[in-house]
Design a protein around this motif. Structure first.
Motif, short mmCIF file in Angstrom:
data_model
loop_
_atom_site.label_atom_id
_atom_site.label_comp_id
_atom_site.label_asym_id
_atom_site.label_seq_id
_atom_site.Cartn_x
_atom_site.Cartn_y
_atom_site.Cartn_z
N UNK A 34 40.46 52.56 -69.24
CA UNK A 34 39.07 52.98 -69.04
C UNK A 34 38.12 52.02 -69.76
N UNK A 35 38.48 51.62 -70.97
CA UNK A 35 37.65 50.68 -71.73
C UNK A 35 37.61 49.32 -71.02
N UNK A 36 38.75 48.87 -70.51
CA UNK A 36 38.80 47.61 -69.78
C UNK A 36 37.92 47.69 -68.54
N UNK A 37 38.04 48.77 -67.77
CA UNK A 37 37.26 48.94 -66.55
C UNK A 37 35.76 48.97 -66.85
N UNK A 38 35.38 49.64 -67.93
CA UNK A 38 33.96 49.71 -68.31
C UNK A 38 33.44 48.32 -68.70
N UNK A 39 34.23 47.58 -69.42
CA UNK A 39 33.82 46.23 -69.81
C UNK A 39 33.76 45.33 -68.59
N UNK A 40 34.77 45.38 -67.73
CA UNK A 40 34.80 44.56 -66.53
C UNK A 40 33.59 44.82 -65.64
N UNK A 41 33.14 46.07 -65.57
CA UNK A 41 32.00 46.42 -64.73
C UNK A 41 30.73 45.71 -65.17
N UNK A 42 30.64 45.30 -66.43
CA UNK A 42 29.44 44.63 -66.93
C UNK A 42 29.50 43.11 -66.74
N UNK A 43 30.64 42.58 -66.32
CA UNK A 43 30.79 41.13 -66.14
C UNK A 43 30.58 40.78 -64.68
N UNK A 44 29.57 39.95 -64.42
CA UNK A 44 29.28 39.55 -63.05
C UNK A 44 29.89 38.20 -62.68
N UNK A 45 30.00 37.32 -63.66
CA UNK A 45 30.58 36.02 -63.39
C UNK A 45 31.12 35.41 -64.67
N UNK A 46 32.06 34.49 -64.50
CA UNK A 46 32.59 33.78 -65.65
C UNK A 46 33.22 32.49 -65.19
N UNK A 47 33.40 31.60 -66.14
CA UNK A 47 34.12 30.35 -65.90
C UNK A 47 35.11 30.16 -67.03
N UNK A 48 36.16 29.45 -66.76
CA UNK A 48 37.11 29.13 -67.81
C UNK A 48 37.82 27.83 -67.48
N UNK A 49 38.41 27.25 -68.48
CA UNK A 49 39.20 26.04 -68.32
C UNK A 49 40.64 26.41 -68.64
N UNK A 50 41.55 26.05 -67.78
CA UNK A 50 42.97 26.36 -67.95
C UNK A 50 43.71 25.04 -68.19
N UNK A 51 44.36 24.94 -69.32
CA UNK A 51 45.11 23.74 -69.67
C UNK A 51 46.59 24.06 -69.55
N UNK A 52 47.32 23.28 -68.76
CA UNK A 52 48.75 23.55 -68.56
C UNK A 52 49.59 22.36 -69.00
N UNK A 53 50.77 22.67 -69.45
CA UNK A 53 51.78 21.67 -69.81
C UNK A 53 53.08 22.21 -69.24
N UNK A 54 53.57 21.57 -68.19
CA UNK A 54 54.78 22.04 -67.51
C UNK A 54 55.90 21.03 -67.69
N UNK A 55 57.09 21.55 -67.98
CA UNK A 55 58.26 20.70 -68.18
C UNK A 55 59.39 21.23 -67.31
N UNK A 56 59.98 20.33 -66.53
CA UNK A 56 61.16 20.68 -65.74
C UNK A 56 62.15 19.53 -65.91
N UNK A 57 63.19 19.79 -66.68
CA UNK A 57 64.14 18.73 -66.99
C UNK A 57 63.45 17.65 -67.80
N UNK A 58 63.46 16.43 -67.28
CA UNK A 58 62.78 15.35 -67.98
C UNK A 58 61.41 15.03 -67.37
N UNK A 59 60.96 15.85 -66.44
CA UNK A 59 59.63 15.67 -65.83
C UNK A 59 58.60 16.50 -66.58
#
Length: 103
Positions: A34-59
């Motif tokens: 309920x607290x999450x839903x109430x907070x989410x209702x007040x947010x109209x827009x947002x931006x974020x930066x997602x930084x990833x580091x992926x490793x598969x074997x030696x790649x």
């Protein structure tokens, strides 16, 4: 186009989070949700930066994504650095996501 699949999934998941849902009448209320839903209702827009580091074997792959969301019908993600730079996807409501490859 294979690398756009995670973007599309992320964009759709975030956009779907904006769609209100109803609890069944018999379900006990959950204060944290309920607290999450109430907070989410007040947010109209947002931006974020997602930084990833992926490793598969030696790649190794490092990327930075820019993500933006605006209620009720806009979600977009773009590869800002790393392989595929300039590629992205945009959702403007409905069941269509448009994307383009960078490079």
């Amino acid at each position: 186009m294979r690398y756009l699949r995670p973007f599309v999934a992320l964009a759709i998941a975030c956009a779907c989070a904006a769609i209100p849902t109803r609890q069944p009448a018999e379900a006990a209320p959950l204060p944290a949700l309920d607290a999450f839903a109430a907070t989410w209702a007040t947010i109209d827009d947002y931006t974020c930066r997602i930084v990833t580091h992926e490793v598969e074997g030696n790649r190794v792959q490092d990327r930075v994504y820019g993500y933006a969301f605006k209620k009720p019908h806009l979600a977009k993600i773009r590869i800002e650095s790393g392989p595929g730079r300039g590629g992205g996807a945009v959702w403007r409501g409905g069941d269509t996501v448009s994307g383009h490859q960078g490079g």
